[in-house]
Design an enzyme around this catalytic site. Structure first.
Site, mmCIF file in Angstrom:
data_model
loop_
_atom_site.group_PDB
_atom_site.id
_atom_site.type_symbol
_atom_site.label_atom_id
_atom_site.label_comp_id
_atom_site.label_asym_id
_atom_site.label_seq_id
_atom_site.Cartn_x
_atom_site.Cartn_y
_atom_site.Cartn_z
ATOM 1 N N LYS A 247 0.837 -1.198 0.000
ATOM 2 C CA LYS A 247 0.000 0.000 0.000
ATOM 3 C C LYS A 247 0.883 1.264 0.000
ATOM 4 C CE LYS A 247 -3.796 -2.576 1.981
ATOM 5 N NZ LYS A 247 -4.974 -2.576 2.858
ATOM 6 N N HIS B 177 -8.824 -3.434 -5.995
ATOM 7 C CA HIS B 177 -8.776 -3.387 -4.532
ATOM 8 C C HIS B 177 -9.859 -2.443 -4.018
ATOM 9 C CE1 HIS B 177 -7.322 -2.860 -0.436
ATOM 10 N NE2 HIS B 177 -6.601 -3.955 -0.625
ATOM 11 N N GLU C 255 -11.276 -10.485 -0.623
ATOM 12 C CA GLU C 255 -10.967 -9.669 0.544
ATOM 13 C C GLU C 255 -12.248 -9.049 1.096
ATOM 14 O OE1 GLU C 255 -6.600 -8.065 0.637
ATOM 15 O OE2 GLU C 255 -7.794 -6.833 -0.700
ATOM 16 N N GLY D 187 -7.355 -4.444 7.313
ATOM 17 C CA GLY D 187 -6.721 -3.479 8.200
ATOM 18 C C GLY D 187 -7.471 -3.201 9.479
ATOM 19 N N GLY E 170 -1.654 -7.568 3.793
ATOM 20 C CA GLY E 170 -1.393 -6.146 3.945
ATOM 21 C C GLY E 170 -0.351 -5.878 5.006
ATOM 22 N N GLY E 171 -0.799 -5.508 6.202
ATOM 23 C CA GLY E 171 0.102 -5.080 7.266
ATOM 24 C C GLY E 171 1.229 -6.044 7.576
#
Length: 256
Positions: A11, A97, A169, A175, A235-236
């Site tokens: 991201k 996304h 997703e 997140g 992601g993270g």
């Protein structure tokens, strides 16, 4: 047997120092790991640096990107094209996304055009789909996912999905720390595959369907134990070499 794909979506995160440290660490963590494709999608400004670091590490990592335009050149300020991405060795390109759909008003039809243009240029779409929390609570998850996938199928045929990756997703899990249970994710993945199989069983059998939404080392094995979950869009956790590598190792272990 479908080969699992674990991809990190960085991201809007990074610096030259961070990219160097992360990829150097990831190269070391993935030494000797087999049976899984590992990809990263850095911000566009760092794709050049990432390409060089991946090569220095022996090309154990696949380079991707977070977006593309539907033109290869021209007066399209701020965009980047499939041709440019190919020039830097990027192959796995995220489209659709939820953050692009929401913040940039990208419609199902526009995402489908990106999908087709990537295929036309020999690149692999990582095609994100998923529902909001309200849609989930209303029992509309399968219908929303089918609508998003059908935007591609209706325009370009089910065969367009050959060689592509679908990333389911649930938007409410991105997140947030919330995550669909492995069983709930499997149910949706199975419904996605069945929907495609109703049009072409061979296409459905080979298409990679990733799960994304707060995937971590602690829950990765439970997801990858499910028969229709073929990897993860992370992601993270992809911003930490040890955590991301642990997820990739879990995929290699559970899909061996």
């Amino acid at each position: 047997m479908r080969r699992p794909v674990v991809m990190g979506n960085w991201k809007l995160n990074g610096s030259k120092t961070m990219v160097a440290e992360l990829l150097t660490g990831l190269n070391a963590e993935l030494e000797g790991v087999e049976g899984v494709d590992v990809a990263v999608a850095p911000p566009a400004l760092y794709i050049d640096l990432a390409e060089r670091l991946i090569a220095e590490g022996g090309n154990k990592i696949i380079l991707g990107a977070q977006n593309t335009d539907i033109n290869n050149s021209g007066a399209f300020t701020g965009d980047m094209s499939p041709a440019m991405l190919k020039d830097f060795g990027a192959t796995h390109i995220i489209i659709g996304h939820s953050e692009r759909r929401e913040y940039h008003n990208e419609s199902d039809e526009f995402v489908a055009k990106k999908f087709a243009f990537l295929k036309e240029n020999g690149l692999k779409p990582v095609f994100c789909i998923g529902e909001t929390e309200a849609q989930n609570e209303a029992g509309e998850t399968e219908a929303v996912c089918a609508r998003q996938i059908n935007a591609v199928i209706d325009a370009y045929g089910v065969e367009a999905l050959n060689g592509a990756i679908i990333a389911y997703e649930p938007i409410w899990a991105i997140g947030t720390g919330k995550a669909a249970t492995a069983e709930d994710a499997q149910r949706i993945h199975a419904s996605i595959r069945a929907m495609i199989a109703a049009k072409d069983a061979a296409v459905a059998e080979q298409v990679i369907i990733q799960y994304g939404g707060s995937v971590k080392p602690e829950n990765a094995e439970a997801y990858f134990a499910q028969p229709d979950i073929d990897g993860a869009l992370v992601g993270g956790a992809s911003l930490d070499a040890k955590s991301f590598a642990a997820i990739a190792k879990a995929a290699a272990k559970m899909k061996a």
